[in-house]
Scaffold this active site. Structure first.
Site, short mmCIF file in Angstrom:
data_model
loop_
_atom_site.label_atom_id
_atom_site.label_comp_id
_atom_site.label_asym_id
_atom_site.label_seq_id
_atom_site.Cartn_x
_atom_site.Cartn_y
_atom_site.Cartn_z
N ASP A 87 -9.26 0.12 1.41
CA ASP A 87 -9.65 0.50 0.06
C ASP A 87 -10.41 -0.32 -0.95
OD1 ASP A 87 -6.05 0.62 0.13
OD2 ASP A 87 -6.02 -0.43 -0.80
N ASP A 103 0.86 -1.30 0.12
CA ASP A 103 -0.15 0.01 0.35
C ASP A 103 0.83 1.20 0.08
OD1 ASP A 103 -2.39 1.06 0.12
OD2 ASP A 103 -2.22 1.57 2.14
N THR A 149 -3.61 5.57 -3.63
CA THR A 149 -1.92 5.98 -2.74
C THR A 149 -1.00 6.54 -4.32
OG1 THR A 149 -1.78 5.09 -1.51
CG2 THR A 149 -3.15 6.47 -0.79
N THR A 150 -0.35 4.89 -4.42
CA THR A 150 0.71 4.47 -5.32
C THR A 150 0.45 5.62 -6.58
OG1 THR A 150 0.61 2.90 -4.65
CG2 THR A 150 2.50 3.33 -6.08
#
Ligand code: ADP
Ligand code: MG
Length: 533
Positions: free
Chosen positions: A386, A61, A94-95
């Site tokens: 998520d 994550d 987020t990545t």
């Protein structure tokens, strides 16, 4: 005349100016993006982070990695903020967001090398970001809350690559049911889905409890371990006689007086328990303490009681059971009580937890994650969060897009068309913005060991010929309509990622002077090893 140097800053301040400032900031941002890059997508790798206490986190994550890394460089810290914002606003992506920001800056560097002024680049990026949101809105598809099949696909897409593969079906089911259950007047409050963890059994045993699981045992052994048709009182004040202020003196001169005082106390407590009993409650959750005497009487009345239940759990219990939280026992009556088919104490290993189960139409509930080890359970929690984030974004906005890089390529192409309509040097910046988007499919391919150049070329060709949903399906390694393949994401992941990535990229580009006070490091305080001799 001799020139005197002029110092306007204290000696220990470090200063980096102009291109050097830009270069180091961009480099730092790029390093952050490169750090999380290898975790992108279903074939992304995990990272193992060990802190100075030796505690381990294994995760895929983006935001978790960056939070754990304790990054120092100021520009790099701004990148971490992007991930945090993305996490707060959407809960997933987020990545992607961090990678986009890194690539935007890397591409800006190329333009800076060509002597294009940062303000021009910033202007171009701003135009591109604005246009992107408009384009994305147009090319997204619609989803409704009743379309469970699609919603489950979204949940599954969110969880791919997070070690949840074996339990994806079950998790998707649980997440979609949970989110739909807690919607209140179109509002989805993610806090109303409690995630509780229990070590033991496997991840496929993870369950949705239509009620709240609390990490507390009943306060007294003689209380019944199971209450059917529970009538629940939620109390946010203590079931004890308030401690007299420390400076209050109670003078007792005879043993009888002391006994009288104690009897009086006991009567008051007994009275409290009687009020609870009279309301018809057979379960009590108290946010504060329950003293020994109260425990004794509650036990005698066979009222299941827990003490020091957290405020957030009390609030969730209210939402789940329909109880009203009361502070004054005089207000307690049948109508304030909440209901659950079953309240029970469940022991797993040494731990005992209280399950409030089978509430009717609960507006808060619990996902209880089972798993063999803490590391696994923690990563499952991140995967499920998520999923919850994606499902609630999809329901709230009602818009979704095709994943596997499809949306990025389509957007990139549309932005290039748009750039043709521009004159001036901003055009170049818009083009760089468009090419930054390709970083997502490129990395998805790279992380799966595929040749990114081949993949991007083919994707571009397909999109040119009108296949707007052509993406890279990494389940079968084919380029196909990822929407049909069920790789679906909420639009909000992309709009939020683009908005915050471009914002931070622009902010970093505008910096041409870094003035940093050197940190008063803690090492001055510490003795070197053996320094005491
Ligand atoms: P993030 O932190 O950005 O959400 P993830 O590691 O979750 O990063 O990866 C998300 C990316 O993986 C998205 O671009 C999504 O479209 C892509 N993806 C998810 N499942 C698949 C799949 N089966 N094939 C190809 N790409 C996928
Ligand atoms: Mg994700």
């Amino acid at each position: 005349m001799e020139k005197q140097p002029v110092y306007i800053l204290p000696e220990n301040v470090q200063r980096i100016l102009g291109r050097d400032a830009q270069r180091t900031n961009i480099l730092a941002a790029k390093i952050v993006a490169d750090t999380v890059k290898t975790t992108l997508g279903p074939m992304g790798m995990d990272k193992m982070l060990v802190d100075n206490m030796g505690d381990i986190v294994v995760t895929n994550d983006g935001v978790t990695i960056l939070k754990e890394m304790e990054i120092e460089h100021p520009a790099a810290k701004m990148m971490v903020e992007i991930a945090k914002t993305q996490e707060e606003e959407v809960g997933d992506g987020t990545t992607t967001a961090v990678m986009l920001a890194g690539k935007l800056l890397e591409n800006a560097e190329k333009l800076l090398e060509k002597k294009i002024h940062p303000t021009i680049i910033v202007k171009g990026y701003r135009m591109a970001a604005k246009k992107s949101l408009e384009i994305l809105n147009n090319i997204s598809s619609v989803v409704t809350i009743d379309d469970e099949k699609t919603l489950k696909q979204i949940a599954k897409t969110a969880m791919t690559g997070k070690g949840a593969e074996d339990a994806k079906e079950e998790f998707a089911d649980i997440i979609v049911t949970a989110v739909k259950q807690i919607i209140e007047e179109d509002n989805i409050e993610m806090n109303n889905i409690k995630i509780e963890k229990s070590k033991g059994r496997g991840i496929t045993d993870t369950e949705l409890i239509r009620g709240i699981v609390i990490d507390k045992e009943k306060v007294a052994a003689d209380m019944p371990p199971k209450i059917k048709n529970a009538k629940i009182a939620l109390i946010d004040s203590a079931l004890e006689i308030k401690n007299p202020e420390t400076d209050t003196k109670i003078s007792v001169s005879t043993p009888e007086q002391l006994q009288g005082f104690l009897d009086q106390e006991e009567r008051m407590i007994k009275n409290m328990v009687e009020k609870i009993k009279k309301s018809g409650a057979n379960v009590v959750f108290c946010q504060k303490g329950i003293d020994d005497v109260a425990q004794y009487y509650l036990g005698k009345e066979k009222i299941y009681s827990c003490r020091r239940v957290s405020k957030s759990d009390i609030e969730r219990l209210a939402k789940a059971t329909g109880a009203k939280i009361i502070s004054n026992l005089n207000e307690l009556s049948e109508s304030e009580l909440g209901h659950a088919k079953l309240v029970e104490e469940v022991k797993t290993g040494e731990e005992a937890m209280t399950y409030v189960r089978d509430c009717e139409n609960p507006k808060a509930l619990t996902i209880l994650i089972h798993g063999g080890s803490d590391h696994v359970i923690d990563e499952m929690e991140r995967a499920i969060k998520d999923g919850i984030g994606d499902i609630s974004s999809a329901i709230k906005e009602g818009k979704i897009v095709a994943g596997g890089g499809a949306i990025e390529i389509e957007l990139s192409q549309k932005l290039r068309e748009y750039s043709q309509s521009l004159s001036g040097r901003e055009q170049l910046a818009v083009e760089e913005f468009a090419s930054a988007l390709e970083f997502i499919p490129t990395t998805l391919a790279e992380n799966a060991g595929l040749d990114p150049i081949d993949i991007i070329t083919e994707l571009k060709a397909k999109h040119k010929s009108g296949e707007a949903h052509a993406g890279l399906n990494l389940f079968n390694q084919k380029i196909e309509d990822t929407f049909i393949a069920g790789i679906i994401e909420p639009l909000k992941i992309k709009t939020q990622a683009i908005a915050s990535a471009s914002e931070v990229a622009m902010m970093i580009l505008r910096i041409d002077d870094v003035v940093a006070a050197s940190k008063s490091s803690g090492s001055e305080m510490r003795m070197p090893p053996g320094g005491m001799e």
